[in-house]
Each structure stands twice: as C-alpha cells, then as structure tokens.
Write an enzyme that holds these catalytic residues in place. Structure first.
Site, short mmCIF file in Angstrom:
data_model
loop_
_atom_site.label_atom_id
_atom_site.label_comp_id
_atom_site.label_asym_id
_atom_site.label_seq_id
_atom_site.Cartn_x
_atom_site.Cartn_y
_atom_site.Cartn_z
N GLY A 14 0.82 -1.13 0.07
CA GLY A 14 -0.01 -0.05 0.07
C GLY A 14 0.88 1.23 -0.08
O GLY A 14 0.25 2.32 0.50
N SER A 15 2.25 1.43 -0.68
CA SER A 15 2.82 2.60 -0.38
C SER A 15 2.37 3.73 -1.58
O SER A 15 2.27 4.83 -1.22
CB SER A 15 4.32 2.39 -0.52
OG SER A 15 4.68 1.68 -1.79
N ASN A 16 2.01 2.93 -2.67
CA ASN A 16 1.27 3.88 -3.65
C ASN A 16 -0.07 4.43 -3.02
O ASN A 16 -0.34 5.58 -3.33
CB ASN A 16 1.14 3.24 -4.76
CG ASN A 16 2.56 3.22 -5.94
OD1 ASN A 16 2.74 4.34 -6.21
ND2 ASN A 16 3.13 1.99 -6.04
N MET A 91 -3.04 -7.30 -7.50
CA MET A 91 -2.48 -8.26 -8.23
C MET A 91 -3.51 -9.47 -8.87
O MET A 91 -3.35 -10.79 -8.99
CB MET A 91 -1.49 -9.36 -7.05
CG MET A 91 -0.48 -8.56 -6.59
SD MET A 91 0.48 -7.37 -7.76
CE MET A 91 1.71 -8.58 -8.16
N LEU A 94 -7.75 -8.52 -14.53
CA LEU A 94 -9.13 -8.00 -14.56
C LEU A 94 -9.55 -8.66 -16.05
O LEU A 94 -8.90 -8.42 -16.98
CB LEU A 94 -9.48 -6.71 -14.59
CG LEU A 94 -9.26 -6.03 -13.31
CD1 LEU A 94 -8.94 -4.45 -12.92
CD2 LEU A 94 -10.38 -6.67 -12.17
N ASN A 108 -3.36 1.80 -14.24
CA ASN A 108 -2.48 0.85 -13.48
C ASN A 108 -1.13 1.49 -13.45
O ASN A 108 -0.79 2.19 -14.40
CB ASN A 108 -2.49 -0.59 -14.32
CG ASN A 108 -1.67 -1.51 -13.36
OD1 ASN A 108 -1.58 -1.54 -12.16
ND2 ASN A 108 -0.83 -2.37 -14.11
N HIS A 110 2.86 0.10 -13.32
CA HIS A 110 3.74 -1.02 -13.45
C HIS A 110 5.08 -0.88 -13.22
O HIS A 110 5.75 0.27 -13.71
CB HIS A 110 3.40 -1.48 -14.88
CG HIS A 110 4.21 -3.11 -15.10
ND1 HIS A 110 3.82 -4.12 -14.42
CD2 HIS A 110 5.36 -3.10 -16.01
CE1 HIS A 110 4.88 -5.01 -15.11
NE2 HIS A 110 5.74 -4.53 -15.74
N ASP A 146 -0.56 -5.48 -19.25
CA ASP A 146 0.59 -4.41 -19.31
C ASP A 146 0.65 -3.90 -20.64
O ASP A 146 1.78 -3.45 -20.87
CB ASP A 146 1.84 -5.02 -18.69
CG ASP A 146 1.74 -5.64 -17.07
OD1 ASP A 146 0.96 -4.88 -16.39
OD2 ASP A 146 2.46 -6.45 -16.97
N GLU A 175 7.59 5.99 -8.48
CA GLU A 175 6.02 5.79 -8.46
C GLU A 175 5.06 6.80 -7.69
O GLU A 175 4.16 7.26 -7.96
CB GLU A 175 5.94 4.48 -7.78
CG GLU A 175 6.50 3.25 -9.03
CD GLU A 175 6.15 1.93 -8.70
OE1 GLU A 175 4.93 1.63 -7.81
OE2 GLU A 175 6.76 1.01 -8.89
C1 GAR Z 1 4.43 -1.41 -7.13
O1 GAR Z 1 5.89 -1.15 -7.43
C2 GAR Z 1 3.65 -1.31 -8.43
O2 GAR Z 1 4.20 -0.87 -9.38
C3 GAR Z 1 3.72 -2.95 -8.62
O3 GAR Z 1 3.27 -3.55 -7.22
C4 GAR Z 1 3.93 -2.87 -6.32
C5 GAR Z 1 2.82 -2.19 -5.34
O4 GAR Z 1 3.46 -1.58 -4.08
N1 GAR Z 1 2.52 -3.28 -9.47
C6 GAR Z 1 2.66 -4.23 -10.37
O5 GAR Z 1 3.43 -5.12 -10.36
C7 GAR Z 1 1.36 -4.32 -11.08
N2 GAR Z 1 1.66 -5.24 -12.16
P1 GAR Z 1 2.51 -0.92 -3.08
O6 GAR Z 1 1.68 -1.93 -2.64
O7 GAR Z 1 3.73 -0.56 -1.91
O8 GAR Z 1 2.02 0.28 -3.77
#
Ligand code: GAR
Length: 203
Positions: A14-16, A91, A94, A108, A110, A146, A175
C-alpha cells in the site's frame, strides 16, 4: 448520476495508496477517495483504515470463479460511480467484461518502462537484461496484460551492481511522485486518452 471520486484497488503493502492519500489530503488531487478495495487482508488495508477510508475487503479466495469475484466487485463499485479506478499493486488480472464496465476509467502502475519487462519480477528482469535505464509506467488498462495505452513514465539509472531491493526502492520513490500527479491531471482533464500526453519524471 454524480461522479464520486476515486476507487483504489490494492493487494499488498500500500505504499502507492499512501502517496495517493497524501496527495488527496494536500489538495493535489481534488477528488475524494470513494473506496479502497482489497482482494485480501494486507498492510494497505491497515493504511486505509487508519485514514478512516471506506475500506472493502473482497477476498478473491472466497469466490468459486473470477466471474463471481468480479460480479461482487462490480456490485460494490458501480453504485459509487467512480471517475477513476486506480490499480495500485492490485495482483489480479481483470477480465474484458470488467474492463468494459468501466471503459477508459481504469489505470495501472507497472514497475518497468513498458513495453519492456511485462509481468512479475520486473527488477530481476531489468538486472538480467543489463539495462542502464529502468523505471515505471502508468497506463490505461485494456484486455492485454500490461499492454494498454501509456500515459506516463518515470525513469532512473541502474546498474548490475544494484541489488533488487535497491532498485525497487529507487523505482518506488518515482512511483510515489508520478502516480498522484497523473491521477490529478486525469481527473482535471489535463490528460486526454486520445492524445499523446506522456509525462516524464527523472529521478
Ligand atoms: C508497485 O511497485 C507497483 O508498481 C507494482 O506493485 C507494487 C505495489 O507496491 N505493481 C505491479 O507489479 C502490477 N503489475 P505498493 O503496494 O507498495 O503500492
């Protein structure tokens, strides 16, 4: 029907999500978070609850099929009429029918410079390939994994000497800068799906 802000889909750390919440609280994103939806219990759920957001766990393991899981997602999200569905470390892949329900409204992030390094373990893939520039991509979600239209990319230099976790840290920093900015611009209609709107962000 009145549009009702952003719905964020998560599955993990959940950092994003945290970066997006900060941008909403700072007024950078001018729309509310209508809901945070997780397909499992995870750290991101705790972050969402800490901020007292509408937090829904729709546990994918409790459903017999992808169809029934997505039916439940649609049942919960449709009434919110979101302006944007933001996948932030979600993850699940869809289905076309889900994507069509929310046409041009799902984005999304990536962790690679697409179209390079699709799928999982993107930092290992980048190290293995020996690339000197690596990054992240924000794209619209379509039926190709993707593969949807690229909205924005952020890049940084890497080398084979970097560990995967060092690379991950570098990319995550980008990100967190880029995703809120792009969400704000999409909602403010400063980015148009039919035009070239690439926003670059260098570390
Ligand atoms: C992020 O690095 C995002 O780019 C990646 O998962 C991580 C989630 O981090 N997304 C994917 O790989 C999607 N295919 P977070 O939960 O700390 O936001």
């Amino acid at each position: 029907m009145v549009n009702n802000g952003i719905v964020i889909f998560i599955s993990g750390r959940g950092s994003n999500l945290n970066a997006i919440i900060n941008a909403v609280n700072d007024g950078v994103i001018k729309y509310p978070i209508a809901a945070v939806v997780s397909d499992r219990y995870c750290e991101g759920v705790e972050i969402s609850r800490r901020y007292k957001l509408n937090t829904l766990i729709i546990d994918h393991k409790k459903f017999k099929s992808k169809l029934s899981f997505e039916k439940e997602l649609i049942k919960k999200i449709k009434p919110l009429n979101p302006n944007l569905i933001v996948l932030a470390g979600f993850m699940q892949i869809l289905s076309i029918s889900f994507i069509r329900e929310f046409k041009s409204k799902i984005i999304n992030i990536h962790p690679s410079l697409l179209p390079s390094f699709k799928g999982l373990n993107t930092h290992a893939q980048a190290k293995e390939a020996g690339v000197l520039i690596h990054g992240c991509t924000i794209h619209f979600v379509n039926e190709e994994i993707d593969g949807g239209k690229i909205i924005a990319q952020g890049a940084t230099s890497i080398s084979k000497k970097f560990s995967e976790s060092e690379i991950e840290k570098k990319i995550l920093n980008i990100e967190h800068l880029l995703y809120p900015k792009v969400i704000a611009k999409l909602l403010d209609k400063e980015i148009n799906i039919n035009e070239h709107n690439i926003i670059l962000c260098y570390d």
